[in-house]
Design a protein around this motif. Structure first.
Motif, PDB file in Angstrom:
ATOM      1  N   UNK A 143     -10.065   0.579  -7.394  1.00  0.00           N
ATOM      2  CA  UNK A 143      -8.899   0.319  -6.547  1.00  0.00           C
ATOM      3  C   UNK A 143      -8.820  -1.132  -6.071  1.00  0.00           C
ATOM      4  N   UNK A 144      -9.943  -1.708  -5.693  1.00  0.00           N
ATOM      5  CA  UNK A 144      -9.917  -3.010  -5.030  1.00  0.00           C
ATOM      6  C   UNK A 144      -9.269  -4.115  -5.862  1.00  0.00           C
ATOM      7  N   UNK A 145      -9.590  -4.269  -7.168  1.00  0.00           N
ATOM      8  CA  UNK A 145      -8.947  -5.346  -7.929  1.00  0.00           C
ATOM      9  C   UNK A 145      -7.427  -5.248  -7.960  1.00  0.00           C
ATOM     10  N   UNK A 146      -6.876  -4.026  -7.972  1.00  0.00           N
ATOM     11  CA  UNK A 146      -5.413  -3.874  -7.946  1.00  0.00           C
ATOM     12  C   UNK A 146      -4.852  -4.289  -6.596  1.00  0.00           C
ATOM     13  N   UNK A 147      -5.538  -3.927  -5.520  1.00  0.00           N
ATOM     14  CA  UNK A 147      -5.078  -4.363  -4.196  1.00  0.00           C
ATOM     15  C   UNK A 147      -5.131  -5.885  -4.088  1.00  0.00           C
ATOM     16  N   UNK A 156       0.771  -1.234   0.000  1.00  0.00           N
ATOM     17  CA  UNK A 156       0.000   0.000   0.000  1.00  0.00           C
ATOM     18  C   UNK A 156       0.799   1.279   0.000  1.00  0.00           C
ATOM     19  N   UNK A 157       2.127   1.188   0.024  1.00  0.00           N
ATOM     20  CA  UNK A 157       2.939   2.398   0.193  1.00  0.00           C
ATOM     21  C   UNK A 157       3.309   3.088  -1.116  1.00  0.00           C
ATOM     22  N   UNK A 190       1.275  -2.502  -8.567  1.00  0.00           N
ATOM     23  CA  UNK A 190      -0.187  -2.637  -8.490  1.00  0.00           C
ATOM     24  C   UNK A 190      -0.757  -1.626  -7.502  1.00  0.00           C
ATOM     25  N   UNK A 191      -0.079  -1.450  -6.376  1.00  0.00           N
ATOM     26  CA  UNK A 191      -0.525  -0.450  -5.400  1.00  0.00           C
ATOM     27  C   UNK A 191      -0.524   0.944  -6.020  1.00  0.00           C
ATOM     28  N   UNK A 192       0.507   1.229  -6.834  1.00  0.00           N
ATOM     29  CA  UNK A 192       0.567   2.542  -7.488  1.00  0.00           C
ATOM     30  C   UNK A 192      -0.618   2.738  -8.420  1.00  0.00           C
ATOM     31  N   UNK A 193      -0.959   1.706  -9.180  1.00  0.00           N
ATOM     32  CA  UNK A 193      -2.091   1.798 -10.094  1.00  0.00           C
ATOM     33  C   UNK A 193      -3.412   1.915  -9.336  1.00  0.00           C
ATOM     34  N   UNK A 194      -3.503   1.268  -8.184  1.00  0.00           N
ATOM     35  CA  UNK A 194      -4.742   1.308  -7.400  1.00  0.00           C
ATOM     36  C   UNK A 194      -5.105   2.740  -7.008  1.00  0.00           C
TER      37      UNK A 194
END
Length: 277
Positions: free
Chosen positions: A135-139, A70-71, A192-196
């Protein structure tokens, strides 16, 4: 971030040393190989600098400020690219460069154009988006690869990446999927977090750089509507459509021609920007 793994020294552009700098960014899960088909032709008129995302190709996940879940943001990735550009230009006075990117690489370019408008002389967004979905699918994808590694994505990526899943059995397709399998899961998950968290729809009208948007007519990951939205939000953006899937590997010549034509006009802009106080 590092550039040109296995092809030139890290951080070394290819092409004429006195030519304008062109920075080429990859899609998530790919390496500098994604621009291999265009490198030679573009390298006739530009110093071409390709880079790898953290954990991809020659770039270690440790290049990230904080790879914990998440960072990571696109801001972090863009800052790393700008630091690479400053490094390869040898500490010269900051100058304008051209920037093109596929998917996440396009998001990095857009972020640079928004945060550092005097540095980006021309911008090309290939099969990219102002927001890559919820956001959720990327997380969830980030959690998946942290838990199970890259194997699940090697199985599912052909359907997202290619206009025809059979491309996965071609030499180009196999090489891209091998690169994906070799990605560090922690680096992939961080991207992935960046894309989220990426959503620049409200900011794109502030882009000052001349902008080309290339959309793939068979792109399932960022369908053509994403390209149309980008072109509608960025002032004066030019939209070109190409018969390709998400990575644009089915039409490398068409992508090359569109970029070369567009960037030729951007060189004059770069010269003007270099003279600004």
């Amino acid at each position: 971030m590092r550039s040109e793994p296995g092809q030139t020294r890290s951080g070394t552009p290819t092409g004429p040393p006195d030519a304008p700098l062109l920075v080429l960014g990859p899609s998530l899960g790919t390496t500098t190989r994604i621009w291999q088909a265009q490198r030679a032709r573009l390298g006739e008129d530009f110093r071409v600098l390709r880079y790898d995302l953290p954990g991809h190709g020659g770039s270690p996940t440790g290049a990230l400020r904080d790879p914990s879940p998440g960072a990571t943001t696109v801001d972090d990735l863009a800052d790393a690219v700008l630091a690479l550009v400053d490094d390869v230009t040898g500490g010269e006075e900051p100058s304008a460069f051209h920037c093109a990117g596929i998917s996440l690489g396009g998001a990095v370019g857009a972020w640079l154009a928004l945060r550092h408008p005097r540095r980006v002389a021309a911008l090309a967004l290939v099969c990219s988006s102002a927001r890559f979905g919820a956001e959720r699918p990327w997380r969830e994808r980030a959690e998946l690869v942290r838990r199970e590694g890259m194997a699940p994505l090697r199985e599912t990526s052909p359907g997202r990446w290619f206009a025809d899943p059979a491309t996965a059995r071609t030499p180009v397709g196999r090489a891209l999927l091998d690169d994906l399998a070799a990605v560090d899961p922690a680096g992939y998950a961080a991207c992935c977090d960046a894309l989220a968290g990426y959503d620049v729809r409200a900011e794109l009208p502030a882009v000052q750089a001349p902008t080309l948007v290339i959309g793939g007519t068979h792109d399932l990951a960022t369908p053509l509507g994403h390209a149309r939205e980008l072109a509608g939000l960025v002032p004066g953006a030019v939209l070109r459509t190409v018969g390709c899937g998400h990575l644009a590997v089915e039409a490398p010549d068409a992508v090359e021609r569109a970029l070369a034509s567009f960037l030729a006009g951007g060189q004059a802009v770069a010269r003007r920007m270099s003279m600004l106080p």
